[in-house]
Design an enzyme around this catalytic site. Sequence first.
Site, PDB file in Angstrom:
ATOM      1  N   ASP A 181       0.823  -1.206   0.000  1.00  0.00           N
ATOM      2  CA  ASP A 181       0.000   0.000   0.000  1.00  0.00           C
ATOM      3  C   ASP A 181       0.861   1.262   0.000  1.00  0.00           C
ATOM      4  OD1 ASP A 181      -2.706   1.258   0.434  1.00  0.00           O
ATOM      5  OD2 ASP A 181      -1.708   1.966   2.250  1.00  0.00           O
ATOM      6  N   GLU A 206       1.138  -0.545  -5.145  1.00  0.00           N
ATOM      7  CA  GLU A 206       0.166   0.524  -5.400  1.00  0.00           C
ATOM      8  C   GLU A 206       0.993   1.815  -5.499  1.00  0.00           C
ATOM      9  OE1 GLU A 206      -3.553   3.013  -3.495  1.00  0.00           O
ATOM     10  OE2 GLU A 206      -1.860   2.333  -2.304  1.00  0.00           O
TER      11      GLU A 206
END
Length: 781
Positions: A450, A503
Amino acid sequence: MTPRSSSSRKIPKKAKPQKPPAVLPAPKEEPGEAALALTPDAPAGPAAAPSSAAVPDGDRHRLLAGTHHDPHAVLGAHPAPGGSGCVVRALKPHASAVVAVDEDGTRTELHADGEGFFSAVLPGPTRHRLLVTYPGRDEPLLCEEPYRFLPALGDLDLHLIGEGRHEELWRALGARIMTVDGVTGTRFTVWAPNARGVRVIGGFNYWDGVGHPMRSLGATGVWELFLPGVGEGELYKYEITRPDGSLSRKADPMARRTEVPPATASVVDASHYEWQDADWLAHRADRPLHEAPFSVYEVHLASWRPGLTYRQLAEELPAYVKETGFTHVELMPVAEHPFGGSWGYQVTGFYAPTSRLGTPDDFRFLVDALHRAGIGVLMDWVPAHFPRDEWALAQFDGRPLYEHGDPQRAAHPDWGTLVFDFGRTEVRNFLVANATYWCEEFHIDGLRVDAVASMLYLDYSREYGQWSPNVYGGREDLDAVRFLQEMNATVYRRNPGVVTIAEESTAWDGVTRPTDQSGPGGFGGLGFGLKWNMGWMHDSLEYVAKEPVHRKYHHNEMTFSMVYAYSENYVLPISHDEVVHGKQSLVSKIPGDWWQRRATVRAYLGFMWAHPGKQLLFMGQEFAQGSEWSEASGPDWWLLDPDYPAQADHRGVKDLVSELNAVYRGAPALWQRDTDPGGFSWVVGDAAEDNVLAFLRYDKEGAPLLAVSHFSPAVREDYRLGVPEEFGAWQEVLNTDAERFGGSGITTPQPVKTDPTAAHGRPASLRLTLPPLATVWLRPV
């Protein structure tokens, strides 16, 4: 056995010890204590002589203040001066009497030196246990003396920890049940280099750590204590004396299990799970992931079916994912987090699956069930930041430890969280080991990392003057780059077949380039296997959100992704971030009446599954849920209820997703050459007036698949598209306008013959009827 005491109050010399408060339960007996009970006729030793045995005043003060770095040097049994006998000292707060029990059962009463200290000189070296009497308790407790044990952490472990290279850090730090010198208990180890002292507190000592100080193991900053009799399920924390002398109580950063939030204690845990996915693991790396089908169903476990536990989810989730045909699930963060509304993206327990849904072994059961159903398991992993909760990682030992020491670099300006100090070897080790931990202890098949962009840039969300450049004058965080490279290299080396996914929302060069290959930026590749294509996601959603009559002015938003499609290895994500916080669900983003919106969703998904790259779809979007996702209620499953009037509309979209995945799996042209530009060729990419996009995908043998997407509500007959001439006829293999999907039924069930008329730079062509708002796939017969 470890005694229970009720508070941190000091007991004055020669004063009668206080009885623990009545609100506390009587201390429970540890397993096996009955076998240690003394017989009534056990021989009694002589009374103790305390004068030469008492703890020296300096050590006494430091032990009571929680600032002693080596309690084992003072407590326990030690040779008496002159080599005659041994000195035995114990610290048992609130005890009224302590007796040393020899291996032959001989008992020697220790002198009460006040404030919980007891001592005696025994005739000779002895391995003894302690018989401890507490006021208000009928029977004394027989327990092993914790301070007679050598360190239960080896020199190699300490060396690797000091070097920041312990790839199995979870085996060295934290609470670990083990047997030492024939005695079973729990070894507690914690890294706290700035602490003046550390003590273990928990239910086993009424959260009073005075009697359980830990020892410092040299320059590593690791503190250790083996507590006999403390076993599985016990709650614990560490009581840390900060550099300024104040105390804080911290959960274990390496805890493998936690209390159910909002409670914050760590839990001693041991896995008893027997895996049944050996076949899955053995064949996971048989085919390179980039050359394999890979379609992902993103799930928030707590809300997919609200109220279900890990084991209950294991009964339903694998069957549903298999029915819809996805190859993998991606779980939003499962690591423990205090606030459910963060969806798991503010982690406090990096080594513990959230206890909201069950135990760590229950989570293993879920992963195992998915594997046995032939479904891979990806997990969101959040190494970019952590919350400021005072009982967790923030200022862990009284100073910045896990967070960066520079306040400008420690605080995340957007999320109110703290940023890890990626340049500190021990912190980098904590995170790298954590990545491998999830893969090895829970058989996770991939990590979606993330917020990578927030890690890579020193000026991320910061204004001029709020950040300082790196040593080369740039804005890149060189420490974060090195960390990500080390993490990826370690995970891939230790876990064949596992994939890491970034990401990353910027144009950073080389996100999926190997770490040993340098690029234009000079940093080398980051080493990820895949990267989310945020540009494709943004552009394509902008396009379908326009009225069809206006889409011709935005046609380039659907074609631009092919300019850079092979610069990285991409996943095309329609994730949870795109269907919350006012962004609307996928079907609700689209203009038009209800039929047109559903038709556009179907056409869009057909385009997405044919586009180079892997696919990810968030739960609820597979059946055109109209409302935004809510973590409190989850997907609107009632839309698929047979009694719901419009259930066929939603079921049609769900059936299309199942069909997309089924045809996709059987069409190597759609996945074998995802990273090879030679596997793609435009047929027509400039038909803006018609809202048409058509392209060919090729497998390794050169066999093509033709994908045609039409984003206009008109029907276009005799629409000519150029194709390779060597194929005589083409068969429709998927049509999102089929009636069973909720479409108008304009399909071509019979093969379409190739026309020798040249078109779009090719010597042959097909004449097709393009359904309204639909995607059609065709293959040569």
